[in-house]
Design a protein around this motif. Structure first.
Motif, short mmCIF file in Angstrom:
data_model
loop_
_atom_site.label_atom_id
_atom_site.label_comp_id
_atom_site.label_asym_id
_atom_site.label_seq_id
_atom_site.Cartn_x
_atom_site.Cartn_y
_atom_site.Cartn_z
N PHE A 1 0.82 -1.21 0.00
CA PHE A 1 0.00 0.00 0.00
C PHE A 1 0.85 1.27 0.00
CE2 PHE A 1 -3.24 -2.86 2.17
CZ PHE A 1 -4.08 -2.92 1.06
N ALA A 2 2.09 1.15 -0.46
CA ALA A 2 3.01 2.29 -0.40
C ALA A 2 2.40 3.55 -1.01
CB ALA A 2 4.31 1.94 -1.11
N MET A 3 1.78 3.40 -2.17
CA MET A 3 1.29 4.61 -2.84
C MET A 3 0.15 5.26 -2.06
SD MET A 3 0.14 5.48 -6.69
CE MET A 3 1.32 4.47 -7.50
N LEU A 4 -0.56 4.50 -1.25
CA LEU A 4 -1.60 5.11 -0.42
C LEU A 4 -1.00 6.09 0.58
CD1 LEU A 4 -4.09 2.17 0.32
CD2 LEU A 4 -4.33 4.02 -1.34
N HIS A 5 0.21 5.79 1.04
CA HIS A 5 0.88 6.74 1.95
C HIS A 5 1.17 8.05 1.21
CE1 HIS A 5 1.91 4.10 5.47
NE2 HIS A 5 1.64 3.17 4.56
N TRP A 6 1.65 7.94 -0.02
CA TRP A 6 1.98 9.15 -0.78
C TRP A 6 0.72 9.97 -1.03
CZ3 TRP A 6 4.69 6.09 -5.34
CH2 TRP A 6 5.63 5.21 -4.79
N LEU A 7 -0.37 9.25 -1.35
CA LEU A 7 -1.63 9.94 -1.66
C LEU A 7 -2.24 10.57 -0.40
CD1 LEU A 7 -3.00 7.31 -4.14
CD2 LEU A 7 -2.70 9.73 -4.67
#
Ligand SMILES: C[S@@+](CC[C@H](N)C(=O)[O-])C[C@H]1O[C@@H](n2cnc3c(N)ncnc32)[C@H](O)[C@@H]1O
Length: 244
Positions: A29-35
């Motif tokens: 879920f890495a990209m959820l952190h960026w978002l």
């Protein structure tokens, strides 16, 4: 083939099987952190005591650290209990429920957030109606989602789900949300929504992927930033105010 990959696309049970991934900065879920960071940047500090932010489809509460110091009570609504339990550990008041029928009062929220939620909800219009119902007049809606385009299917599913930033099978592209339909639906419910395209910065994301593939620890480097872009054709943010 793992059990999860035998689940139908967008099956919510996938979030239980991925429960250990939520808070890993180099996890699925890495990209959820960026978002989440980019979404929180759309939220101003609270203008009154006891201001309430309702986070629809809050998952494990990744938005919480980015709201720190802004003065909101953070209530998270989600179908997935295993995610809500983690959200609670990060200061989110958990509400186990469906974003299409939220057990909270009309006009209770100063801010409603719906991050990477609508593209997972078979009746996204119902979730939008609920988001708008929860907002007080003058309240703020912030969201991000995937557009209903061929390019979005290609980038977010065909390519994205083969990279380590998006779990495979997590999306059903038939649920992706046309940006103009979303703006029109918000207007029907009294929210003047403005949208803009966003994307992860290219060089930062490539560096992140290389570190991840080499196993040199992507979390050691700076997380890629989400940047505005000229097209809403893939990923887009929305920000809108509930009219009085
Ligand atoms: C892609 S995750 C996004 C989580 C979080 N907003 C974030 O950005 O980290 C989608 C979340 O929506 C939840 N969800 C999906 N359909 C839902 C529904 N109808 N009502 C409430 N939550 C839902 C899932 O359980 C999951 O936690």
């Amino acid at each position: 083939m793992s059990d999860r990959s035998r689940l139908p696309p967008n099956d919510p049970r996938q979030y239980d099987e991925l429960a250990d991934e939520w808070w890993r900065p180099d996890g699925a879920f890495a990209m959820l952190h960026w978002l989440a960071r980019a979404r929180a940047a759309l939220v101003p500090p609270a203008t009154r005591p006891h201001a309430l932010l309702v986070d629809l489809g809050c998952g494990a509460g990744l938005l919480a650290p980015h709201l720190a110091g802004k003065g909101y009570r953070h209530v998270g609504v989600d179908l997935t209990r295993s995610a809500l339990a983690q959200a609670a550990e990060h200061g989110v008041t958990p509400v186990n429920g469906d974003a299409t029928a939220v057990p909270l009062a009309d006009g209770c929220a100063d801010v409603v957030a719906a991050g990477e939620l609508l593209e997972h909800v078979p009746d996204w219009r119902r979730a939008v109606a609920e988001a708008c119902r929860l907002l007080r007049p003058g309240g703020l809606l912030v969201l991000d989602t995937l557009n209903d385009t061929v390019l979005s299917r290609l980038v977010a599913v065909e390519v994205g789900e083969r990279l380590p930033t998006v779990p495979r099978g997590i999306h059903d592209p038939r649920l992706f949300v046309d940006d103009r339909a979303l703006v029109a639906e918000c207007a029907r419910h009294g929210v003047d929504l403005r949208v803009r395209g966003v994307r992860p910065e290219l060089r930062g994301t490539l560096r992140w992927l290389v570190r991840r593939i080499r196993g040199t620890g992507p979390s050691a480097g700076r997380a890629p930033r989400i940047r505005p872009t000229w097209s809403t054709a893939v990923l887009y943010q929305g920000r809108g105010v509930r009219l009085g």
